[in-house]
Design an enzyme around this catalytic site. Structure first.
Site, PDB file in Angstrom:
ATOM      1  N   CYS A 121       0.851  -1.195   0.000  1.00 34.01           N
ATOM      2  CA  CYS A 121       0.000   0.000   0.000  1.00 34.01           C
ATOM      3  C   CYS A 121       0.887   1.245   0.000  1.00 34.01           C
ATOM      4  O   CYS A 121       0.659   2.206  -0.738  1.00 34.01           O
ATOM      5  CB  CYS A 121      -0.901   0.028   1.230  1.00 34.01           C
ATOM      6  N   CYS A 171       2.559   2.950  -3.172  1.00 32.86           N
ATOM      7  CA  CYS A 171       1.800   3.945  -3.940  1.00 32.86           C
ATOM      8  C   CYS A 171       1.396   5.136  -3.074  1.00 32.86           C
ATOM      9  O   CYS A 171       1.477   6.285  -3.503  1.00 32.86           O
ATOM     10  CB  CYS A 171       0.540   3.318  -4.528  1.00 32.86           C
ATOM     11  N   HIS A 172       0.893   4.841  -1.866  1.00 31.53           N
ATOM     12  CA  HIS A 172       0.264   5.894  -1.058  1.00 31.53           C
ATOM     13  C   HIS A 172       1.234   6.599  -0.114  1.00 31.53           C
ATOM     14  O   HIS A 172       0.849   7.592   0.502  1.00 31.53           O
ATOM     15  CB  HIS A 172      -0.882   5.300  -0.221  1.00 31.53           C
ATOM     16  N   CYS A 184     -34.715  -0.616  10.477  1.00 31.34           N
ATOM     17  CA  CYS A 184     -33.650   0.036  11.249  1.00 31.34           C
ATOM     18  C   CYS A 184     -34.225   1.268  11.949  1.00 31.34           C
ATOM     19  O   CYS A 184     -33.975   1.519  13.132  1.00 31.34           O
ATOM     20  CB  CYS A 184     -32.516   0.492  10.349  1.00 31.34           C
ATOM     21  N   CYS A 202     -28.261  -7.274  13.429  1.00 28.86           N
ATOM     22  CA  CYS A 202     -29.602  -6.703  13.586  1.00 28.86           C
ATOM     23  C   CYS A 202     -30.599  -7.416  12.668  1.00 28.86           C
ATOM     24  O   CYS A 202     -31.735  -7.681  13.052  1.00 28.86           O
ATOM     25  CB  CYS A 202     -29.604  -5.204  13.284  1.00 28.86           C
TER      26      CYS A 202
END
Lengths: 259, 147
Positions: A74, A77-78, A175, A220
């Protein structure tokens, strides 16, 4: 009697506008941590006591690990996540140009893996993905949730709101029935909360582990005896996109701690 | 006076399903179902145990005023303390069987019919939450709560 009815008729559009703006009709959005016990709040606030930090530390290692046929990390590139990832989680889900769809942080990490690292996608609820999302989310800790004003996200947000208010399962509950209309109440003795999304992935004492927002939503759905959406399903990303607009302004708490 | 089909689960579930456990229809008069679904009164003692069951009846998740420890009771719905003194047995029965007939926006699930909710999970499809026998036991218990 009649004036009262007329008043309601006038008030209804205002209420609707308020619910579109905030998702919460009474006052400001409130993080789930505000409903937790002092012990749980203390555990989240102390980095030496917050178990979620273990995933953050694992994520830091994974950030630097070269992966896939491209043998890229990662960080290749970052760069340093403390700079490049600051504020990113606060703005997700975002719109992905190539797929033309909303994508959450988990989805983005897997797109990076397949597109740039030429690696296989990580399982949604596996240790590595949770570590990476915890690490990236941690770079936004304390920043306000800031869903982007991107009109391309509007369809996903609208779908998410529709799902949020749809009654589901044998218990026929949405919800919104709990987390919008009754968040100040108690279900079987436990605080209901507003169901805000600003602390994920988070450590739940009940799980004895870190879990994603989708894991929480699946719990839930199972609770109301509905068939849960699959991990990574567009419906879940749409719900996340709506929840981010609802949580606007709340500080990112990743990794949160909840009972 | 109207007549409603209570359960189709009996037909769907086949011969292994206990035919004694469900009623196939009931009559609503006003806001009440006057006659027991099973043709006879339920057992209040069994009803008390059912009401306290947090996974089968789920009553105490929302209602207070019942037999469960106070710290494990919800407060999303009216207290049921003294409910037997406020409502007739028939009124209580309709509210347990199908509260949404009286208030379509109610949080209370339909206990004596097939759920209208979306995406009902496999094990629950086509089934009522409680059997007619269980509903009558709960009604008998609630009727006994005279406050």
């Amino acid at each position: 009697m009649r004036p009262a009815v007329r008043c309601f008729g006038l008030a209804a559009p205002l209420l609707l506008a308020a619910s579109v703006a905030h998702g919460i009709e009474q006052g400001e959005p409130r993080s789930g941590i505000a409903f937790a016990s002092p012990e749980t709040r203390a555990m989240q606030a102390d980095d030496t006591a917050n178990p979620g930090l273990f995933w953050v530390l694992d994520g830091e290692q994974l950030w630097a690990k070269r992966e896939g046929a491209a043998q890229k990390s990662c960080g290749d590139c970052h760069g340093a996540a403390s700079a490049s990832m600051k504020g990113i989680a606060a703005r997700y889900p975002a719109f992905d140009d190539k797929t033309g769809q909303a994508v959450d942080l988990t989805g983005r990490i897997n797109l990076c893996r397949t597109r740039h690292q030429q690696a296989t996608p990580l399982p949604h609820e596996g240790k590595e993905m949770l570590a990476l999302t915890a690490f990236v989310g941690f770079q936004s800790r304390g920043l306000p949730m800031a869903p982007p004003a991107d009109p391309r996200l509007a369809p996903a947000r609208a779908q998410g709101e529709a799902l949020f208010t749809q009654r589901m399962g044998q218990l026929d509950l949405s919800c919104a029935n709990c987390h919008e209309a009754n968040w100040q109440g108690r279900l079987g003795g436990s605080p209901i909360t507003q169901g805000q999304s600003n602390a994920y992935p988070l450590y739940r004492l009940e799980w004895q582990g870190l879990g994603s927002l989708q894991r929480r939503m699946r719990a839930c759905m199972v609770g109301v005896r509905a068939e849960p959406f699959d991990y990574g399903a567009p419906e879940f990303v749409a719900l996340e996109a709506f929840l981010a607009t609802r949580a606007k302004g709340l500080p990112v708490e990743t990794p949160g701690v909840r009972p | 006076m109207r007549r409603f089909v209570l359960l189709t689960a009996l037909l769907l579930a086949g011969p292994s399903f206990d035919a004694q456990a469900v009623a196939t229809s009931y009559e609503i008069e006003g806001d009440a179902i006057a006659e027991p679904l099973t043709g006879h009164e339920g057992d209040a003692e069994r009803g008390a145990a059912l009401v306290a069951d947090r996974t089968l009846s789920l009553c105490v998740l929302c209602h207070s005023g019942l037999v469960a420890p106070v710290h494990m009771q919800g407060n999303l719905a009216p207290s049921l303390a003294g409910i037997g003194g406020r409502l007739t047995p028939g009124q209580i029965r309709l509210r347990v069987v199908d509260m949404k007939r009286l208030n379509p926006d109610s949080l209370m699930p339909v206990y004596g019919g097939v759920a209208p909710g979306a995406r009902v999970a496999g094990p629950w499809q086509g089934k009522a939450i409680l059997t007619a026998d269980e509903i009558e036991d709960i009604v008998a218990y609630l009727v006994s709560l005279k406050g």
